[in-house]
Design an enzyme around this catalytic site. Structure first.
Site, PDB file in Angstrom:
ATOM      1  N   HIS A 105       5.283  -1.800   7.004  1.00  0.00           N
ATOM      2  CA  HIS A 105       5.971  -0.763   7.507  1.00  0.00           C
ATOM      3  C   HIS A 105       6.510  -0.575   8.727  1.00  0.00           C
ATOM      4  O   HIS A 105       7.622   0.425   9.180  1.00  0.00           O
ATOM      5  CB  HIS A 105       4.637   0.285   7.500  1.00  0.00           C
ATOM      6  CG  HIS A 105       4.078   0.809   6.148  1.00  0.00           C
ATOM      7  ND1 HIS A 105       3.335   0.019   5.385  1.00  0.00           N
ATOM      8  CD2 HIS A 105       3.735   1.886   5.957  1.00  0.00           C
ATOM      9  CE1 HIS A 105       2.914   0.669   4.359  1.00  0.00           C
ATOM     10  NE2 HIS A 105       3.523   1.806   4.546  1.00  0.00           N
ATOM     11  N   GLU A 135       4.303   6.792   6.381  1.00  0.00           N
ATOM     12  CA  GLU A 135       4.314   7.062   4.985  1.00  0.00           C
ATOM     13  C   GLU A 135       4.791   8.559   4.857  1.00  0.00           C
ATOM     14  O   GLU A 135       4.928   9.168   3.790  1.00  0.00           O
ATOM     15  CB  GLU A 135       2.827   7.191   4.484  1.00  0.00           C
ATOM     16  CG  GLU A 135       2.499   5.597   3.911  1.00  0.00           C
ATOM     17  CD  GLU A 135       3.107   5.141   2.839  1.00  0.00           C
ATOM     18  OE1 GLU A 135       2.973   5.949   2.199  1.00  0.00           O
ATOM     19  OE2 GLU A 135       3.560   4.127   3.102  1.00  0.00           O
ATOM     20  N   CYS A 188       3.416  -6.008   9.902  1.00  0.00           N
ATOM     21  CA  CYS A 188       3.004  -5.191   8.875  1.00  0.00           C
ATOM     22  C   CYS A 188       4.293  -4.674   8.357  1.00  0.00           C
ATOM     23  O   CYS A 188       5.269  -4.381   9.103  1.00  0.00           O
ATOM     24  CB  CYS A 188       2.324  -3.955   9.490  1.00  0.00           C
ATOM     25  SG  CYS A 188       2.307  -2.504   8.495  1.00  0.00           S
ATOM     26  N   SER A 212       0.883  -1.211  -0.084  1.00  0.00           N
ATOM     27  CA  SER A 212      -0.070   0.122   0.154  1.00  0.00           C
ATOM     28  C   SER A 212       0.912   1.306   0.022  1.00  0.00           C
ATOM     29  O   SER A 212       0.199   2.458  -0.233  1.00  0.00           O
ATOM     30  CB  SER A 212      -0.976   0.024   1.215  1.00  0.00           C
ATOM     31  OG  SER A 212      -0.163   0.133   2.440  1.00  0.00           O
TER      32      SER A 212
HETATM   33  N1  DGL Z   1       2.326  -2.686   4.792  1.00  0.00           N
HETATM   34  C1  DGL Z   1       1.086  -2.777   5.125  1.00  0.00           C
HETATM   35  C2  DGL Z   1       0.852  -4.110   5.657  1.00  0.00           C
HETATM   36  O1  DGL Z   1       1.986  -4.791   5.745  1.00  0.00           O
HETATM   37  C3  DGL Z   1       0.336  -1.977   5.441  1.00  0.00           C
HETATM   38  C4  DGL Z   1      -1.093  -1.722   5.240  1.00  0.00           C
HETATM   39  C5  DGL Z   1      -1.911  -0.661   5.438  1.00  0.00           C
HETATM   40  O2  DGL Z   1      -1.773  -0.098   4.437  1.00  0.00           O
HETATM   41  O3  DGL Z   1      -2.653  -0.462   6.334  1.00  0.00           O
HETATM   42  O4  DGL Z   1      -0.010  -4.751   6.430  1.00  0.00           O
END
Ligand code: DGL
Length: 270
Positions: A190, A156, A188, A16
């Site tokens: 991120h 982000e 996640c 994302s």
């Molecule tokens: N990097 C995404 C994950 O591993 C982020 C999800 C998101 O955009 O909320 O879940």
């Protein structure tokens, strides 16, 4: 599924946003000379709170784009998209996919305290993939789950080490440590960009698990099996696309790899 032999074909990666760079970072270590195409679907970020149907639709659109550009494997470098969409992607498209796995199994196996923490998006924590993994591998430990609401947006914005980020992380990490967690799983892609702060809050005695190296190893093995990857003496070659702004992607990719002058960065609308 019929799999042809691929040589010199790119590997597609998507997330994302910038989170999938934590997987790309591991892939470029393992696969020198391999061509990658990375898509940050940041016009639609975050995926976490979105309905499953919308995540499936975006993941399909992004996958089509990668396949049109020759991708022979797609790495779903997003736990939320893996959980919501990977089975649909596998049934819709005739190429192999590698997804993220919540690293609950190693955390449960190595835990001495019998308590582990999992930090992930709401979408991942409520999904079947994560809950089936818990049932299979974590029945012998107590699991403290936290939905890291707001963290994806901070990453982000490039706010990896700001007071706001620390305040929010304190809220999520402290209860895990207070409950006795000795392993914390980053569910996640991120969150590895916040690992320094997470480690600082959790303390040195707590092991933080990033599943990206294991996912990169799986991709490498698959690419070798398919005849796609042959180590080359060339520099890395990645084409980056973002459906929103490219700025933070460029900044973080540059911090990860000094080969940045060889990369191309593009904004696009799909
Ligand atoms: N990097 C995404 C994950 O591993 C982020 C999800 C998101 O955009 O909320 O879940």
């Amino acid at each position: 599924m019929q799999i042809t032999k691929f040589d010199n074909k790119p590997i597609g990666i998507f997330d994302s946003g910038v989170g999938g760079l934590s997987v790309w970072r591991e892939l470029i270590k393992l696969m020198p000379g391999q061509e990658f195409i990375y898509i940050a679907d940041n016009a639609y970020c975050p995926y976490g709170p979105k309905p499953k149907e919308e995540i499936i639709e975006r993941s399909s659109r992004v996958t089509e784009f990668l396949i049109e550009r020759g991708a022979a494997i797609v790495v779903v470098a997003c736990n939320t998209a893996t959980s919501a969409a990977i089975s649909t992607l596998r049934s819709r498209f005739c190429i192999p996919f590698v997804g993220m796995e919540p690293a609950v199994k190693p955390a449960a196996n190595f835990s001495k305290s019998g308590v582990i923490g999992v930090l992930a998006t709401k979408g991942t924590l409520s999904g079947d993939l994560y809950n089936n993994t818990l049932e299979r591998y974590a029945s012998n430990v107590e699991v403290i789950e936290m939905a890291g609401t707001g963290l994806v947006q901070l990453v982000e914005e490039g706010k990896l080490d700001t007071p706001d980020t620390e305040i929010l992380l304190n809220k999520y990490i402290k209860p895990m440590v207070e409950a006795g967690a000795d392993h914390i799983v980053l569910g996640c892609t991120h969150y590895p960009f916040l690992i320094n702060l997470i480690q600082k809050i959790a303390g040195e005695g707590v092991t933080i698990i990033d599943p990206a190296p294991a996912v990169a190893r799986r991709t490498y093995t698959l690419a070798c099996d398919l005849g796609l990857f042959k180590a080359r003496e060339t520099f890395f070659n990645t084409t980056f696309y973002a459906t929103g702004s490219i700025d933070v992607l460029k900044l973080l990719a540059g911090r990860i790899s000094p080969d940045i002058p060889n990369y191309s960065f593009n904004e696009m609308n799909i």
